[in-house]
Design a protein around this motif. Structure first.
Motif, PDB file in Angstrom:
ATOM      1  N   LEU A  16       0.852  -0.876  -0.127  1.00 32.34           N
ATOM      2  CA  LEU A  16      -0.297   0.082   0.036  1.00 32.34           C
ATOM      3  C   LEU A  16       0.900   1.013  -0.269  1.00 32.34           C
ATOM      4  CD1 LEU A  16      -3.217   1.350   0.354  1.00 32.34           C
ATOM      5  CD2 LEU A  16      -2.682   0.912   2.589  1.00 32.34           C
ATOM      6  N   ARG A  17       1.890   1.730   1.402  1.00 31.55           N
ATOM      7  CA  ARG A  17       3.072   2.037   0.844  1.00 31.55           C
ATOM      8  C   ARG A  17       3.858   2.404  -0.298  1.00 31.55           C
ATOM      9  NH1 ARG A  17       7.892   2.513   0.930  1.00 31.55           N
ATOM     10  NH2 ARG A  17       8.240   0.516   1.991  1.00 31.55           N
ATOM     11  N   GLU A  18       4.181   2.195  -1.438  1.00 27.58           N
ATOM     12  CA  GLU A  18       4.618   1.598  -2.330  1.00 27.58           C
ATOM     13  C   GLU A  18       3.648   1.850  -3.163  1.00 27.58           C
ATOM     14  OE1 GLU A  18       7.711  -1.385  -2.064  1.00 27.58           O
ATOM     15  OE2 GLU A  18       5.926  -2.789  -2.669  1.00 27.58           O
ATOM     16  N   ALA A  19       2.654   1.602  -3.649  1.00 25.80           N
ATOM     17  CA  ALA A  19       1.712   1.867  -4.741  1.00 25.80           C
ATOM     18  C   ALA A  19       0.828   3.026  -4.989  1.00 25.80           C
ATOM     19  CB  ALA A  19       0.335   0.914  -4.276  1.00 25.80           C
ATOM     20  N   ALA A  20       1.070   3.550  -2.928  1.00 20.85           N
ATOM     21  CA  ALA A  20       0.363   5.289  -2.716  1.00 20.85           C
ATOM     22  C   ALA A  20       1.378   6.553  -3.770  1.00 20.85           C
ATOM     23  CB  ALA A  20       0.322   5.680  -0.952  1.00 20.85           C
ATOM     24  N   ALA A  21       2.924   6.138  -2.612  1.00 21.37           N
ATOM     25  CA  ALA A  21       3.866   6.538  -3.246  1.00 21.37           C
ATOM     26  C   ALA A  21       4.074   6.659  -4.185  1.00 21.37           C
ATOM     27  CB  ALA A  21       4.956   6.372  -2.395  1.00 21.37           C
ATOM     28  N   GLU A  22       4.034   5.615  -5.364  1.00 21.87           N
ATOM     29  CA  GLU A  22       4.626   5.579  -6.902  1.00 21.87           C
ATOM     30  C   GLU A  22       3.092   6.866  -7.642  1.00 21.87           C
ATOM     31  OE1 GLU A  22       6.302   4.329  -9.977  1.00 21.87           O
ATOM     32  OE2 GLU A  22       6.600   3.949  -7.571  1.00 21.87           O
ATOM     33  N   LEU A  23       1.896   6.023  -6.790  1.00 19.19           N
ATOM     34  CA  LEU A  23       0.568   7.352  -7.718  1.00 19.19           C
ATOM     35  C   LEU A  23       0.764   9.194  -7.425  1.00 19.19           C
ATOM     36  CD1 LEU A  23      -1.482   4.935  -7.166  1.00 19.19           C
ATOM     37  CD2 LEU A  23      -0.945   5.596  -9.442  1.00 19.19           C
ATOM     38  N   GLY A  24       1.578   9.097  -6.537  1.00 17.68           N
ATOM     39  CA  GLY A  24       1.649  10.566  -5.848  1.00 17.68           C
ATOM     40  C   GLY A  24       0.944  10.615  -4.536  1.00 17.68           C
ATOM     41  N   TYR A  25       0.444  10.411  -3.977  1.00 20.96           N
ATOM     42  CA  TYR A  25      -0.406  10.547  -3.004  1.00 20.96           C
ATOM     43  C   TYR A  25       0.964  10.333  -1.782  1.00 20.96           C
ATOM     44  CZ  TYR A  25      -4.833   8.707  -4.544  1.00 20.96           C
ATOM     45  OH  TYR A  25      -5.538   8.207  -6.290  1.00 20.96           O
ATOM     46  N   ASP A  26      -0.125  11.790  -0.713  1.00 24.24           N
ATOM     47  CA  ASP A  26       0.889  11.967   0.236  1.00 24.24           C
ATOM     48  C   ASP A  26       1.049  10.671   1.727  1.00 24.24           C
ATOM     49  OD1 ASP A  26       2.191  14.100  -1.200  1.00 24.24           O
ATOM     50  OD2 ASP A  26       0.065  15.776   0.434  1.00 24.24           O
ATOM     51  N   LEU A  55      -0.709  -2.661 -12.928  1.00 25.46           N
ATOM     52  CA  LEU A  55      -1.831  -1.979 -12.628  1.00 25.46           C
ATOM     53  C   LEU A  55      -1.474  -0.823 -11.696  1.00 25.46           C
ATOM     54  CD1 LEU A  55      -4.853  -1.940 -12.802  1.00 25.46           C
ATOM     55  CD2 LEU A  55      -4.952  -2.548  -9.965  1.00 25.46           C
ATOM     56  N   ILE A  56      -0.542  -0.719 -10.647  1.00 25.31           N
ATOM     57  CA  ILE A  56       0.225   1.227 -11.013  1.00 25.31           C
ATOM     58  C   ILE A  56       0.421   1.524 -11.917  1.00 25.31           C
ATOM     59  CG2 ILE A  56       0.505   2.113  -8.942  1.00 25.31           C
ATOM     60  CD1 ILE A  56      -1.610   0.934  -7.994  1.00 25.31           C
ATOM     61  N   ALA A  57       1.471   1.170 -12.038  1.00 23.32           N
ATOM     62  CA  ALA A  57       1.948   2.027 -13.302  1.00 23.32           C
ATOM     63  C   ALA A  57       1.412   2.278 -14.721  1.00 23.32           C
ATOM     64  CB  ALA A  57       2.925   0.954 -14.304  1.00 23.32           C
ATOM     65  N   GLU A  58      -0.288   1.539 -14.709  1.00 17.86           N
ATOM     66  CA  GLU A  58      -0.429   1.543 -16.447  1.00 17.86           C
ATOM     67  C   GLU A  58      -1.497   2.883 -15.061  1.00 17.86           C
ATOM     68  OE1 GLU A  58      -3.392  -1.448 -16.609  1.00 17.86           O
ATOM     69  OE2 GLU A  58      -1.868  -2.397 -18.217  1.00 17.86           O
ATOM     70  N   LEU A  59      -2.147   2.919 -14.477  1.00 19.79           N
ATOM     71  CA  LEU A  59      -2.505   4.146 -13.714  1.00 19.79           C
ATOM     72  C   LEU A  59      -1.942   5.190 -13.367  1.00 19.79           C
ATOM     73  CD1 LEU A  59      -4.700   1.717 -10.188  1.00 19.79           C
ATOM     74  CD2 LEU A  59      -5.419   3.605 -12.667  1.00 19.79           C
ATOM     75  N   LYS A  60      -0.797   5.341 -12.716  1.00 20.26           N
ATOM     76  CA  LYS A  60       0.029   6.739 -13.206  1.00 20.26           C
ATOM     77  C   LYS A  60       0.427   6.843 -14.496  1.00 20.26           C
ATOM     78  CE  LYS A  60       4.611   7.614 -11.599  1.00 20.26           C
ATOM     79  NZ  LYS A  60       5.859   7.158 -11.660  1.00 20.26           N
ATOM     80  N   ALA A  62      -1.538   6.245 -17.207  1.00 21.47           N
ATOM     81  CA  ALA A  62      -3.615   7.142 -17.526  1.00 21.47           C
ATOM     82  C   ALA A  62      -3.430   8.471 -16.682  1.00 21.47           C
ATOM     83  CB  ALA A  62      -4.509   6.372 -16.912  1.00 21.47           C
ATOM     84  N   GLU A  63      -3.219   8.698 -15.458  1.00 27.09           N
ATOM     85  CA  GLU A  63      -3.772   9.937 -14.423  1.00 27.09           C
ATOM     86  C   GLU A  63      -2.666  11.253 -14.474  1.00 27.09           C
ATOM     87  OE1 GLU A  63      -3.935   8.004 -10.677  1.00 27.09           O
ATOM     88  OE2 GLU A  63      -6.241   7.201 -11.060  1.00 27.09           O
ATOM     89  N   ARG A  64      -1.126  10.212 -15.219  1.00 25.53           N
ATOM     90  CA  ARG A  64      -0.233  11.381 -14.975  1.00 25.53           C
ATOM     91  C   ARG A  64       1.004  11.510 -15.958  1.00 25.53           C
ATOM     92  NH1 ARG A  64       2.597  10.560  -9.649  1.00 25.53           N
ATOM     93  NH2 ARG A  64       3.301  12.929  -9.772  1.00 25.53           N
ATOM     94  N   PRO A  65       0.132  11.570 -17.980  1.00 27.00           N
ATOM     95  CA  PRO A  65       0.315  11.657 -18.974  1.00 27.00           C
ATOM     96  C   PRO A  65       1.782  12.527 -19.121  1.00 27.00           C
ATOM     97  CG  PRO A  65      -1.229  12.869 -18.884  1.00 27.00           C
ATOM     98  CD  PRO A  65      -1.257  12.456 -17.953  1.00 27.00           C
ATOM     99  N   ASP A  66       2.699  12.036 -19.738  1.00 32.25           N
ATOM    100  CA  ASP A  66       3.935  13.096 -19.842  1.00 32.25           C
ATOM    101  C   ASP A  66       3.925  13.900 -20.320  1.00 32.25           C
ATOM    102  OD1 ASP A  66       5.490  11.719 -16.838  1.00 32.25           O
ATOM    103  OD2 ASP A  66       6.091  10.565 -18.643  1.00 32.25           O
TER     104      ASP A  66
END
Length: 66
Positions: A16-26, A55-60, A62-66
């Protein structure tokens, strides 16, 4: 000592901690809220949340395109 052999049938998982950090959650709570709403899939492993790394990489992406 036994040699570690990676099982290709078991996906890479993030905590959970790793996924949240990867998605940019504080904090972890933002991601937990999405899990509760059914927006993000996860499994429980030994009482801890686990997320597929792909899944987390795909969400990232989709939500934060470069």
């Amino acid at each position: 000592m036994a040699k570690f052999v990676r099982d290709p049938n078991i996906p890479d998982l993030l905590s959970l901690r790793e996924a949240a950090a990867e998605l940019g959650y504080d904090s972890k709570q933002g991601l937990l809220n999405r899990v509760a709403r059914g927006e993000v899939a996860c499994v429980m492993v030994g009482g801890s949340y686990a997320f597929r790394a792909t899944l987390i990489a795909e969400l990232k992406a989709a939500e934060r395109p470069d």
